[in-house]
Design a protein around this motif. Structure first.
Motif, mmCIF file in Angstrom:
data_model
loop_
_atom_site.group_PDB
_atom_site.id
_atom_site.type_symbol
_atom_site.label_atom_id
_atom_site.label_comp_id
_atom_site.label_asym_id
_atom_site.label_seq_id
_atom_site.Cartn_x
_atom_site.Cartn_y
_atom_site.Cartn_z
ATOM 1 N N GLU B 46 -7.610 7.902 2.362
ATOM 2 C CA GLU B 46 -6.393 7.122 2.185
ATOM 3 C C GLU B 46 -6.613 5.970 1.212
ATOM 4 O O GLU B 46 -5.827 5.735 0.294
ATOM 5 C CB GLU B 46 -5.903 6.588 3.544
ATOM 6 N N SER B 102 -4.362 3.366 9.493
ATOM 7 C CA SER B 102 -4.645 4.795 9.504
ATOM 8 C C SER B 102 -4.362 5.443 10.848
ATOM 9 O O SER B 102 -4.029 6.616 10.902
ATOM 10 C CB SER B 102 -6.114 5.042 9.168
ATOM 11 N N CYS B 124 0.364 5.230 8.028
ATOM 12 C CA CYS B 124 -0.165 6.548 7.685
ATOM 13 C C CYS B 124 -0.581 7.304 8.943
ATOM 14 O O CYS B 124 -1.359 8.256 8.878
ATOM 15 C CB CYS B 124 -1.356 6.421 6.749
ATOM 16 N N LYS B 140 6.986 5.495 8.263
ATOM 17 C CA LYS B 140 5.726 6.235 8.262
ATOM 18 C C LYS B 140 5.799 7.429 7.324
ATOM 19 O O LYS B 140 6.889 7.956 7.058
ATOM 20 C CB LYS B 140 5.333 6.662 9.675
ATOM 21 N N THR B 141 4.626 7.830 6.829
ATOM 22 C CA THR B 141 4.578 8.985 5.937
ATOM 23 C C THR B 141 3.913 10.183 6.599
ATOM 24 O O THR B 141 4.178 11.321 6.228
ATOM 25 C CB THR B 141 3.808 8.678 4.646
ATOM 26 N N HIS B 311 -0.965 11.047 2.745
ATOM 27 C CA HIS B 311 -0.131 10.032 3.404
ATOM 28 C C HIS B 311 -0.089 8.751 2.582
ATOM 29 O O HIS B 311 0.946 8.097 2.463
ATOM 30 C CB HIS B 311 -0.675 9.709 4.803
ATOM 31 N N ALA B 312 -1.253 8.378 2.031
ATOM 32 C CA ALA B 312 -1.302 7.159 1.230
ATOM 33 C C ALA B 312 -0.583 7.363 -0.098
ATOM 34 O O ALA B 312 0.091 6.473 -0.607
ATOM 35 C CB ALA B 312 -2.760 6.754 1.000
#
Lengths: 317, 379, 294, 251
Positions: B46, B102, B124, B140-141, B311-312
């Motif tokens: 990430e 995370s 994330c 959030k992803t 995600h990042a």
């Protein structure tokens, strides 16, 4: 005696004045946790530094305090201050009960047994999902409040936590310089001689174990209300180790050593941030070299170092 | 004379623009990743990805001429530290938004801080309770666990497998998955006949699997992150268990196949599309993003970019577009994030809304099966 | 029938895990017996064994036997350096200072490994394949046979070394009475150094043979170390059969606990039993009682 | 005062003591002598409750205290000193003596932490009392010194002051003259007599025969864990069995 009182007053003034002098913001937040860690380190130091009994499961009492308050706050209607008191008494009673068999052990057996208590508590936090929320944690805990005054900012929490820490420090200082404290220190130096003098070593060890659990539980309650979220990892084995490190680095058998250790270890990650991924290595190196070269902890090591330097200068003049 | 005026005017404009460029301080974005500690398998890719994307954006001139400054801290997976560092990002570094943390536990710990400070946070982490109920400042992803669960259950229903066994890890990831697995079972007519857990550092799960084998389920679903699931795959093979074994998206990287070895064959799991980018049809909306991410990551770090780095990637990109549209004021960013529509990122196609801060549907997941040490799409 | 078969599998799996604990417990006991130190960095020796082996195989393409040898030698060197730099300089070492130092060393070693070889979990190929072996209705892997075999060899080796060689006897003498050992001309310092070396070698051996089963990473040492410590305590910190039985019992209890009672609480069950043992028989399960003398 | 009946002690298979019976008469100084390994210290450990006897009984003023822990015996006025002086090394000299006053004070953990008024006055009282005992043994000037830094002789005196602070009825001293030079030994003899004058019964394990003969009213001789003889110093001096035990078989 007198100098102790003076030291405490001076310390209290410094603690209360600090927020006026540091830049508003993040540092205040960190100092809240220094306060909580100071209480935890103090609790352990009473047991380890004064009575000479090691505990590798201190995080269990911290966690029981935090979860006790957290669960009561989120799932039952009960005044959080009352809850804090009830939980602390309950945790102390629990420590008192297990103290009798546990503290009969010595040395590494004692270390192992307290570690076991810590592991069992940690697993229980994880497994009692309905109560604690399990590994995902417990959220929605409220801030503490008095009437309509809510402890919801860093500065308010700073004074909240540190008033508890200061009271704990004062009571601990009173205790170690009295009949009970002398009994403890006597047990540490020579248990056999202490018993011959009529000191009930077994009972006293258990009492101080309960007291250290009591302080840790209060710290836990404060922690949960400051964080408003808790999860089991904050009460795992490495936390117990970190507390032990604080006590040793600060100074065994010294009330202010506990504070110094807590301060250093809480700020250490900050100072080591420059090292990036190397910080864990520096942390390990510090632990080793401090134990070898400053066995009395910082609280004794710094004055000793100071004395070494100052007369050297004086002799030249 | 005219010439002189022109020169003067031109130099004046040049001067103005230069000073404008100089005056444009960088946009500060904070990041909290668990680069060390038990969740470093999340935090490291990430952080790497976030840094890579930010560098890439800055290389092409930043956002409307302003550079982005990424201030990333390592939380070590510790929620107390995460809270302290979130405070630091907000109060000392004065960031306009935060990416991470995370893990779900750290995210839940940080939420009260960002809500109070009114700084947008794009987590994330996967747990559904991060955005349910919706918190104004928290997005959030990472795909919700519920979507991954739905993907698996759909498949099971299709194959008429109704008796299943659960084996989940006893940490935040496993607990959240277990919750969803139990909650959604009845909707798909699925009955859970065994519900076991294992510790994150356990080295042998034959006891649990033996117990599970004893109740004769038609499929086993294991929810965990490496190395546990790899051990489980091997233990299952050792015990001769030959019913379908499903894993979670927590192990969706080549690492899992490497660790589980032969035992990985036939294992199925829901995953973001990054694993199977090449297998996707040309008209897949995400394909472009996926391929650029994979190419860049390979170029920068000489290793495969994974699901977690994704995600990042999504978080930075979402922020970038939000800032492009509405400027770098936290409130504006929040508003613009909420207005994100049809952003095809790595994790899926994001459509945030006032009542949905997770933004994905179950199309974000595809079901893959390991065949000959590689991923194949399950049709 | 089903129940019996399941139980058989629990026991077999438990014994296999227990043998690992036993090996690590033995390596604990070696240092403890000649120095009185509980080495909290013991788990790191185990980790080093696995990690270095894998590194040698992947980076230098060494054949596995040589890689294993390199790993054991390397870890032994780490053990020796550790004793030299961290244990020996400590004057008037209290048990507490030693606990802290060894904890510091474990953090340091873990940090170095993380920096050098990264955080990823790695797997080592099994020594003799992965085809399950059927034993009384339960299954085990060839690697388990390796573990049992090595454990047996180590017990025998231990026994021979400590009872039939001069050096081994000298080390035992140190454990009984350091002053007296010193008086009869045994170099206590050298024996301590040696015990760290042997213990590190043994720990890394354990790490190597379990790596194909459990995989390895920079942080696997902590939990394995704790369990090994448990095994040693149950066995009364002896360097012989007691510790091995302690490990086997611990492993079996865990496995049965996970199978019969609750997989979530299995470690709690193991530790609860450990506590009960400590309360009832603090000298370990298999040692005769000794009156403490003043 | 202290009565031992048929005391025996085994460590594993080793018999350390067997069939020891004698009485220490109130107001007397009773010496317990014997060659090394005779079991003198073991006997003291049993008398003070550091471990229980394997057989036989320990009676104090007629009460059977065989299985009482040392701290409980202390409340009956039974105290001892140690062969290798067991001081509380990290505490000051005065604090050491104040621990000796433990049985005569009662502030518990709460009273101490909260500094209750009566705890404060109790603290003052025992502080004064402790100073008195430091004066009694002649080291009042050392009150603030850390006990661990004392010389052996001074440490011995402190240990006696600490024991006396307990206001014992019976003081058992384990080789108090060991490691002392002759003038210190003479002072010690004087001190022990002053202790007796305070109506404290004294039991003494000692190797220094001159000292023993000088101050003891009666003697008990142990050899290899058994009783060899009892009697007045004079009787013992003339006892051939004792002479043999000490000097070996005469040719």
């Amino acid at each position: 005696m007198k100098s102790d009182k003076l030291k405490f007053l001076l310390f209290a003034v410094v603690v209360l004045a600090i927020p006026l002098f540091i830049p508003k913001g993040y540092l205040t937040n960190v100092l809240i946790f220094v306060g909580i860690n100071s209480m935890l380190a103090l609790g352990l130091n009473l047991l380890l530094g004064y009575a000479g009994q090691i505990s590798l499961g201190q995080a269990a009492f911290f966690g029981l305090g935090a979860y006790g308050s957290g669960v009561l706050n989120t799932q039952y209607v009960i005044n959080p201050w009352l809850a804090m008191a009830l939980v602390a008494v309950g945790v102390a009673a629990f420590a008192f009960a297990i103290g009798f068999p546990v503290l009969r052990l010595k040395g590494h057996y004692l270390a192992m047994a307290t570690l076991g208590v810590g592991v069992i508590a940690y697993i229980s936090f994880n497994e009692t999902v309905d109560l604690t929320g399990g590994p995902s944690g417990l959220s929605g805990i409220e801030n503490l409040s008095i009437g309509s005054f809510v402890f919801d900012s860093d500065i308010k929490n700073y004074y909240l936590v540190w008033s508890f820490a200061l009271v704990s420090i004062l009571l601990a200082m009173n205790m170690v310089n009295s009949r009970f404290g002398r009994g403890l220190r006597a047990i540490h130096d020579s248990e056999v001689a202490a018993r011959v003098m009529g000191v009930n070593a077994r009972l006293m060890k258990v009492q101080v174990f309960a007291l250290s659990a009591f302080i840790s539980a209060i710290a836990g309650s404060l922690y949960c209300h400051v964080m408003t979220f808790i999860s089991p990892t904050s009460f795992s084995f490495p936390v117990s180790i970190e507390l032990l490190t604080m006590v040793v680095i600060g100074g065994l058998g010294s009330v202010f050593g506990s504070v110094l250790g807590a301060l250093l270890l809480t700020l250490l990650p900050e100072m080591l941030r420059a090292f990036q991924d190397m910080d864990i290595i520096v942390y390990g190196l510090l632990l080793i070299s401090m134990t070898i070269y400053l066995p009395g902890g910082l609280v004794r090591g710094i004055p000793a170092l100071f004395r070494k330097i100052v007369p050297a200068r004086g002799s030249h003049a | 004379m005219k010439k002189l005026i022109t020169v003067a005017l031109v130099s004046f404009f040049v001067f103005c623009m230069a000073s404008a460029a100089m005056a444009a301080a960088p946009i500060k974005i904070g990041a909290l990743f668990s680069v060390t500690g038990p969740a470093s398998f999340l935090g490291e890719p990430e952080r790497n990805t976030a840094q890579m994307v930010v560098d890439e954006i800055n290389r092409v001139g930043g956002i409307k001429g302003r550079k982005i400054e990424l201030i990333a801290y390592d939380t070590g997976g510790d929620s107390t530290k995460a809270v302290q560092l979130a405070n630091k990002l907000i109060k000392n570094d004065q960031v306009v938004a935060i990416i991470g943390p995370s893990t779900s536990g750290e995210t839940m710990a940080v939420i009260p801080v960002v809500e109070k400070a009114q700084v947008p946070l794009i987590s994330c982490a996967a747990a559904i309770k991060i955005t349910e109920p919706v918190k104004p400042w928290v997005f959030k992803t990472a795909q919700n666990d519920s979507l991954a669960v739905a993907r698996i259950y759909e498949q099971l229903k299709k194959e008429r497998r109704t008796k299943i066994a659960l084996l989940t890890v006893s940490d935040g990831f496993g607990a959240s998955g277990r919750e969803q697995l139990k909650a959604q079972a009845s909707r798909y007519g699925i009955q859970i006949v065994a519900d076991d857990t294992y510790g994150p550092k356990d080295t042998d799960m034959t006891a649990q699997l033996t117990k599970i084998r004893g109740v004769h389920p038609q499929a086993i679903i294991c929810w965990g992150t490496n190395p546990g699931p790899a051990v489980i795959a091997r233990n299952a093979k050792q015990l001769g268990i030959n019913i379908p074994l499903y894993m979670s998206h927590g192990v969706s990287s080549k690492k899992f196949i490497e660790l589980a070895g032969d035992a990985a064959e036939g294992i199925r799991l829901p995953t973001g599309k990054v694993l199977v980018a090449d297998l996707l049809p040309k008209n897949d909306k995400q394909k472009k993003s996926l391929q650029s991410f994979i190419k860049d990551y390979q170029h920068h770090y000489r290793t495969e970019g994974d699901h977690f780095g994704g995600h990042a990637w999504d978080a930075v990109m979402l922020l970038r577009y939000a800032i492009e549209r509405g400027g770098d004021n936290p409130a504006a960013i929040r508003k613009q994030l909420e207005a994100t529509r049809n952003f095809a990122g790595i994790g899926g196609v994001f459509n945030y809304a006032a009542r949905d801060h997770a933004g994905l549907t179950k199309d974000a997941f595809v079901l893959v099966e390991v065949k000959k040490k590689n991923w194949t799409l399950v049709k | 029938m089903e129940f019996l078969k399941e139980t058989m599998q629990f026991v077999i799996s438990g014994l296999a895990t227990g043998a690992i604990y036993a090996l690590i417990g033995l390596s604990f006991a070696i240092i403890y017996n000649s120095t009185g130190i509980i080495n909290f960095a013991q788990g790191e020796f185990v980790m080093l064994g696995g990690v270095i082996t894998i590194f040698c195989i992947t980076a230098f393409k060494l054949p596995i036997l040589i890689a294993v040898a390199v790993a054991i030698l390397g870890t032994t060197a780490v053990g020796v350096v550790f004793e030299r730099l961290a244990i020996r300089p400590l004057k008037n070492a209290t048990p507490l200072a030693l606990i802290i130092i060894t904890i510091g060393a474990s953090i340091l070693i873990r940090g170095l490994v993380m920096l050098l070889w990264g955080k990823d979990t790695q797997a080592l190929p099994a020594f003799s394949g992965n085809d399950p072996i059927e034993v009384a209705g339960a299954t085990m892997l060839p690697q388990h046979i390796w573990i049992f075999g090595v454990t047996l060899l180590v017990i025998a080796g231990n026994r021979f070394f400590f009872h039939h060689t001069i050096t081994g006897k000298a080390m035992r003498a140190c454990s009984f009475n350091r002053k007296a050992a010193n008086l009869v001309g045994i170099s206590v310092g050298r024996m301590v150094l040696l015990s760290f070396g042997i213990s590190a070698a043994l720990g890394s051996l354990a790490g190597v043979i379990i790596a194909p089963l459990t995989m390895t990473a920079y942080d696997v040492g902590v939990m394995l170390g704790l369990k090994g410590f448990c095994a040693a305590i149950m066995g009364g910190m002896g360097s012989g059969l007691g510790t091995v039985l302690g490990g086997l019992i611990l492993g079996t209890l865990e496995s049965l606990g996970a199978g019969w009672i609750s997989s979530g609480y299995k470690d709690a069950i193991a530790f609860l039993i450990l506590l009960l043992i400590l309360f009832i028989r603090p000298q370990g399960l298999f040692k005769k009682g000794e009156t403490e003398r003043v | 005062m202290l009565k031992l009946t048929g005391i025996g002690k085994r460590f594993g298979g080793l018999t350390a003591l067997q069939g020891i019976s004698f009485e220490i008469v109130p107001g007397s100084i009773t010496g317990i002598i014997g060659p090394n390994g005779a079991g003198k210290t073991t006997l003291f450990n049993i008398a003070t409750g550091i471990y229980p006897p394997s057989e036989g009984a320990v009676l104090l003023d007629g009460k059977d205290i065989s299985n009482w822990p040392p701290e409980k015996r202390a409340y009956l006025g039974l105290v001892r000193t140690f062969q290798n002086i067991e001081l509380f090394g990290k505490m000051t000299v005065l604090e050491n003596v104040m621990v000796g006053l433990h049985t005569q004070s009662k502030s518990g953990i709460f009273a101490c932490a909260l500094r209750m008024p009566w705890q404060m006055s109790e603290e003052r009282r025992i502080r004064e009392e402790a100073r008195k005992w430091l004066e009694f043994v002649g080291i009042p000037e050392l009150e603030n010194v850390e006990a661990g830094t004392l010389s052996f002789g001074k440490g011995r005196l402190l240990e006696i002051a600490r024991a006396m602070a307990l206001k014992p009825k019976l003081l058992l001293m384990d080789e108090p003259a060991a490691g002392l030079n002759s003038s210190e030994t003479a002072d010690l003899a004087d001190l022990i007599k002053r202790i007796r004058d305070l109506r404290v019964t004294v039991g003494l394990v000692e190797h220094d025969m001159d000292l023993v003969m000088d101050i003891c009213d009666s003697l008990v001789v142990l050899n290899l864990g058994t009783m060899l003889a009892t009697g007045t110093p004079r009787e013992i001096q003339d006892n051939p069995a004792v002479v043999t035990a000490y000097l070996g078989e005469a040719e």
